[in-house]
Motif scaffolding. Structure first.
Motif, PDB file in Angstrom:
ATOM      1  N   PHE A 222       0.827  -1.208   0.000  1.00 37.93           N
ATOM      2  CA  PHE A 222       0.000   0.000   0.000  1.00 37.93           C
ATOM      3  C   PHE A 222       0.862   1.260   0.000  1.00 37.93           C
ATOM      4  O   PHE A 222       0.636   2.185   0.769  1.00 37.93           O
ATOM      5  CB  PHE A 222      -0.921  -0.002   1.229  1.00 37.93           C
ATOM      6  CG  PHE A 222      -1.808  -1.208   1.326  1.00 37.93           C
ATOM      7  CD1 PHE A 222      -2.968  -1.295   0.569  1.00 37.93           C
ATOM      8  CD2 PHE A 222      -1.478  -2.266   2.156  1.00 37.93           C
ATOM      9  CE1 PHE A 222      -3.797  -2.405   0.658  1.00 37.93           C
ATOM     10  CE2 PHE A 222      -2.302  -3.384   2.254  1.00 37.93           C
ATOM     11  CZ  PHE A 222      -3.460  -3.452   1.503  1.00 37.93           C
ATOM     12  N   ALA A 223       1.872   1.299  -0.860  1.00 34.56           N
ATOM     13  CA  ALA A 223       2.825   2.399  -0.838  1.00 34.56           C
ATOM     14  C   ALA A 223       2.418   3.570  -1.724  1.00 34.56           C
ATOM     15  O   ALA A 223       3.087   4.603  -1.717  1.00 34.56           O
ATOM     16  CB  ALA A 223       4.211   1.902  -1.263  1.00 34.56           C
ATOM     17  N   THR A 224       1.338   3.441  -2.477  1.00 35.42           N
ATOM     18  CA  THR A 224       0.943   4.510  -3.407  1.00 35.42           C
ATOM     19  C   THR A 224      -0.377   5.153  -3.011  1.00 35.42           C
ATOM     20  O   THR A 224      -0.467   6.386  -2.900  1.00 35.42           O
ATOM     21  CB  THR A 224       0.834   3.962  -4.841  1.00 35.42           C
ATOM     22  OG1 THR A 224       2.096   3.404  -5.222  1.00 35.42           O
ATOM     23  CG2 THR A 224       0.462   5.072  -5.812  1.00 35.42           C
ATOM     24  N   ASN A 225      -1.395   4.361  -2.798  1.00 32.09           N
ATOM     25  CA  ASN A 225      -2.734   4.887  -2.521  1.00 32.09           C
ATOM     26  C   ASN A 225      -3.049   4.746  -1.027  1.00 32.09           C
ATOM     27  O   ASN A 225      -3.552   3.718  -0.575  1.00 32.09           O
ATOM     28  CB  ASN A 225      -3.783   4.161  -3.360  1.00 32.09           C
ATOM     29  CG  ASN A 225      -3.583   4.393  -4.842  1.00 32.09           C
ATOM     30  OD1 ASN A 225      -2.889   3.626  -5.511  1.00 32.09           O
ATOM     31  ND2 ASN A 225      -4.164   5.453  -5.355  1.00 32.09           N
ATOM     32  N   TYR A 226      -2.719   5.781  -0.293  1.00 33.81           N
ATOM     33  CA  TYR A 226      -2.864   5.744   1.161  1.00 33.81           C
ATOM     34  C   TYR A 226      -3.060   7.164   1.689  1.00 33.81           C
ATOM     35  O   TYR A 226      -2.784   8.155   0.990  1.00 33.81           O
ATOM     36  CB  TYR A 226      -1.612   5.145   1.819  1.00 33.81           C
ATOM     37  CG  TYR A 226      -0.427   6.086   1.717  1.00 33.81           C
ATOM     38  CD1 TYR A 226      -0.151   7.008   2.733  1.00 33.81           C
ATOM     39  CD2 TYR A 226       0.383   6.116   0.583  1.00 33.81           C
ATOM     40  CE1 TYR A 226       0.902   7.912   2.615  1.00 33.81           C
ATOM     41  CE2 TYR A 226       1.419   7.001   0.456  1.00 33.81           C
ATOM     42  CZ  TYR A 226       1.686   7.907   1.482  1.00 33.81           C
ATOM     43  OH  TYR A 226       2.713   8.801   1.354  1.00 33.81           O
ATOM     44  N   THR A 227      -3.502   7.270   2.935  1.00 31.57           N
ATOM     45  CA  THR A 227      -3.508   8.557   3.634  1.00 31.57           C
ATOM     46  C   THR A 227      -3.720   8.312   5.115  1.00 31.57           C
ATOM     47  O   THR A 227      -4.245   7.264   5.512  1.00 31.57           O
ATOM     48  CB  THR A 227      -4.608   9.493   3.099  1.00 31.57           C
ATOM     49  OG1 THR A 227      -4.349  10.828   3.558  1.00 31.57           O
ATOM     50  CG2 THR A 227      -5.985   9.085   3.622  1.00 31.57           C
ATOM     51  N   TYR A 228      -3.281   9.269   5.927  1.00 33.18           N
ATOM     52  CA  TYR A 228      -3.648   9.298   7.342  1.00 33.18           C
ATOM     53  C   TYR A 228      -4.241  10.672   7.615  1.00 33.18           C
ATOM     54  O   TYR A 228      -3.552  11.687   7.560  1.00 33.18           O
ATOM     55  CB  TYR A 228      -2.452   9.056   8.257  1.00 33.18           C
ATOM     56  CG  TYR A 228      -2.871   8.993   9.725  1.00 33.18           C
ATOM     57  CD1 TYR A 228      -3.691   7.966  10.188  1.00 33.18           C
ATOM     58  CD2 TYR A 228      -2.464   9.962  10.630  1.00 33.18           C
ATOM     59  CE1 TYR A 228      -4.087   7.903  11.519  1.00 33.18           C
ATOM     60  CE2 TYR A 228      -2.852   9.900  11.964  1.00 33.18           C
ATOM     61  CZ  TYR A 228      -3.665   8.873  12.400  1.00 33.18           C
ATOM     62  OH  TYR A 228      -4.072   8.825  13.721  1.00 33.18           O
ATOM     63  N   LEU A 229      -5.523  10.677   7.889  1.00 36.26           N
ATOM     64  CA  LEU A 229      -6.266  11.911   8.128  1.00 36.26           C
ATOM     65  C   LEU A 229      -6.566  12.003   9.617  1.00 36.26           C
ATOM     66  O   LEU A 229      -7.252  11.135  10.170  1.00 36.26           O
ATOM     67  CB  LEU A 229      -7.555  11.907   7.317  1.00 36.26           C
ATOM     68  CG  LEU A 229      -8.436  13.152   7.402  1.00 36.26           C
ATOM     69  CD1 LEU A 229      -7.701  14.381   6.885  1.00 36.26           C
ATOM     70  CD2 LEU A 229      -9.725  12.932   6.614  1.00 36.26           C
ATOM     71  N   LYS A 230      -6.057  13.033  10.259  1.00 29.34           N
ATOM     72  CA  LYS A 230      -6.223  13.202  11.706  1.00 29.34           C
ATOM     73  C   LYS A 230      -6.969  14.509  11.982  1.00 29.34           C
ATOM     74  O   LYS A 230      -6.482  15.586  11.655  1.00 29.34           O
ATOM     75  CB  LYS A 230      -4.859  13.217  12.396  1.00 29.34           C
ATOM     76  CG  LYS A 230      -4.932  13.366  13.921  1.00 29.34           C
ATOM     77  CD  LYS A 230      -3.550  13.284  14.533  1.00 29.34           C
ATOM     78  CE  LYS A 230      -3.609  13.391  16.054  1.00 29.34           C
ATOM     79  NZ  LYS A 230      -2.271  13.296  16.681  1.00 29.34           N
ATOM     80  N   LEU A 231      -8.143  14.378  12.593  1.00 31.57           N
ATOM     81  CA  LEU A 231      -8.964  15.531  12.934  1.00 31.57           C
ATOM     82  C   LEU A 231      -8.879  15.764  14.431  1.00 31.57           C
ATOM     83  O   LEU A 231      -9.124  14.853  15.225  1.00 31.57           O
ATOM     84  CB  LEU A 231     -10.413  15.302  12.499  1.00 31.57           C
ATOM     85  CG  LEU A 231     -10.595  14.933  11.026  1.00 31.57           C
ATOM     86  CD1 LEU A 231     -12.067  14.702  10.710  1.00 31.57           C
ATOM     87  CD2 LEU A 231     -10.007  16.010  10.120  1.00 31.57           C
ATOM     88  N   ARG A 232      -8.554  16.991  14.821  1.00 34.17           N
ATOM     89  CA  ARG A 232      -8.289  17.284  16.223  1.00 34.17           C
ATOM     90  C   ARG A 232      -8.651  18.728  16.529  1.00 34.17           C
ATOM     91  O   ARG A 232      -8.963  19.507  15.629  1.00 34.17           O
ATOM     92  CB  ARG A 232      -6.820  17.024  16.537  1.00 34.17           C
ATOM     93  CG  ARG A 232      -5.870  17.564  15.461  1.00 34.17           C
ATOM     94  CD  ARG A 232      -4.461  17.062  15.621  1.00 34.17           C
ATOM     95  NE  ARG A 232      -3.708  17.126  14.367  1.00 34.17           N
ATOM     96  CZ  ARG A 232      -2.431  16.822  14.257  1.00 34.17           C
ATOM     97  NH1 ARG A 232      -1.756  16.437  15.314  1.00 34.17           N
ATOM     98  NH2 ARG A 232      -1.824  16.880  13.099  1.00 34.17           N
ATOM     99  N   ASP A 233      -8.591  19.102  17.791  1.00 39.58           N
ATOM    100  CA  ASP A 233      -9.016  20.443  18.179  1.00 39.58           C
ATOM    101  C   ASP A 233      -8.010  21.513  17.807  1.00 39.58           C
ATOM    102  O   ASP A 233      -8.359  22.688  17.708  1.00 39.58           O
ATOM    103  CB  ASP A 233      -9.282  20.498  19.691  1.00 39.58           C
ATOM    104  CG  ASP A 233     -10.618  19.863  20.059  1.00 39.58           C
ATOM    105  OD1 ASP A 233     -11.561  19.995  19.253  1.00 39.58           O
ATOM    106  OD2 ASP A 233     -10.725  19.250  21.122  1.00 39.58           O
TER     107      ASP A 233
END
Length: 338
Positions: A222-233
């Motif tokens: 999974f080295a091409t199509n990935y993300t880490y989305l972090k929602l915080r204050d």
């Protein structure tokens, strides 16, 4: 802070013997444990300093094309290792979304997995908390619970697991190797952390007489199509209200395999493989993503102050899958949502 004895073992076998002593705690980077000791939440009678154990600070190749990460590898070393950046960019990105550079320099891989909840009531030794004192109650259920869980909760506890790194490792299906009196054993990360149930005082399935020695990542996919989305204050030095690690293995214009793990919503990284399977063979688009989000959040329950997380998590899953499908991962430098 209470009085305690201290040991610095020179081998894993010696460390296992030391940690078997009553009320023992393992000390590595200390970025969580020392805070808890200062707050009088953790009161170990015996500290086992594992920072000098040989062989646990290495990142090594495995025969299957994966990587074995020593338990004492710092978050900084792991995030910036060229092999991790190339083969597991989701993990690198996720680590860089957490804490601060100074904390990442000290925090270790094993310690990150073992860090404890940041529930306000858990940290306040003057209040009841079933995690600290089983049977004393969970004031978060009817109290201030903005940061608390919406999935996998129980009448005993609605705390969340705070790790970012563990969310990516859940999506990548890491395996945790531990050592105890009976030798070594492997624990898939899906089985490592526990939901609160009737025993909220137990965060993991690590034995009291075991220590983490390494984490193994399978061959990369999974080295091409990935993300880490972090929602915080706020945009830095804050734990996730909701986070999503999304990874897609694409076959032309369709999804061959999907992995989706959520943080900030449960007592452990939250994965629903049945929801991921809904994307197999599908052209990635918003309608399909919405069905996946509905399945992941099935049974979600808010407790007043955190009820907003249900809708927030749904929208975060859609955005993360859109980023992953487009191959445009969320930047952890420019943290504005793309």
């Amino acid at each position: 802070m209470n009085r305690f004895s201290y040991a610095r073992p020179g081998s894993v076998a010696e460390a296992v013997r030391e940690v078997a002593a009553p009320a023992s705690k393992v000390l590595a980077g200390g970025t969580n444990l020392v805070d808890l000791m200062k707050y009088n939440v953790e009161r170990p009678a015996h500290l086992v300093d594992v920072t000098r154990l040989p062989g646990l600070k290495a990142i090594e190749e495995t025969g299957e094309g994966g990587l074995r990460i020593g338990a004492l590898v710092t978050n900084t070393a792991l995030a910036y290792d060229p092999r991790v950046q190339e083969r597991y960019p989701l993990l690198s990105s996720t680590i860089l979304a957490g804490a601060t550079a100074q904390l990442r320099n000290a925090a270790t891989t094993g310690g990150n997995l073992l860090q404890r909840t940041r529930c306000y009531y858990f940290y306040d030794a003057a209040t009841p908390c079933n995690k600290r004192v089983p049977g004393s109650g969970c004031p978060a259920i009817g109290g201030v619970n903005r940061i608390h869980a919406i999935l996998g909760t129980s009448e005993q506890c609605i705390a969340t697991h705070p790790s970012d790194m563990a969310v990516a490792m859940a999506a990548l299906e890491a395996v945790i190797r531990v050592s105890g009196p009976g030798g070594e054993r492997d624990i898939p990360i899906a089985e490592f952390h526990r939901l609160p149930g009737d025993t909220p005082e137990r965060d993991t399935n690590l034995g009291a007489d075991e220590i983490i020695v390494s984490v193994e990542l399978p061959a990369p996919r999974f080295a091409t199509n990935y993300t880490y989305l972090k929602l915080r204050d706020r945009l830095s030095y804050a734990f996730a209200l909701v986070s999503v690690a999304a990874a897609l293995d694409m076959d032309g214009g369709t999804v061959r395999e999907a992995r989706i793990a959520l943080g900030g919503v449960a007592h452990k990284p939250w994965r629903v493989p049945e929801a991921e399977a809904l994307l197999k063979g599908v052209v990635p688009e918003r309608g399909a993503f919405s069905l996946v989000a509905d399945r992941i959040l099935e049974g979600a329950q808010g407790f007043g102050g955190n009820s907003f997380k249900i809708d927030l998590a749904h929208r975060a899953i859609l955005r993360a899958l859109s980023q992953a499908a487009a191959g445009t991962p969320q930047s952890q430098t420019d943290k504005r949502i793309q």
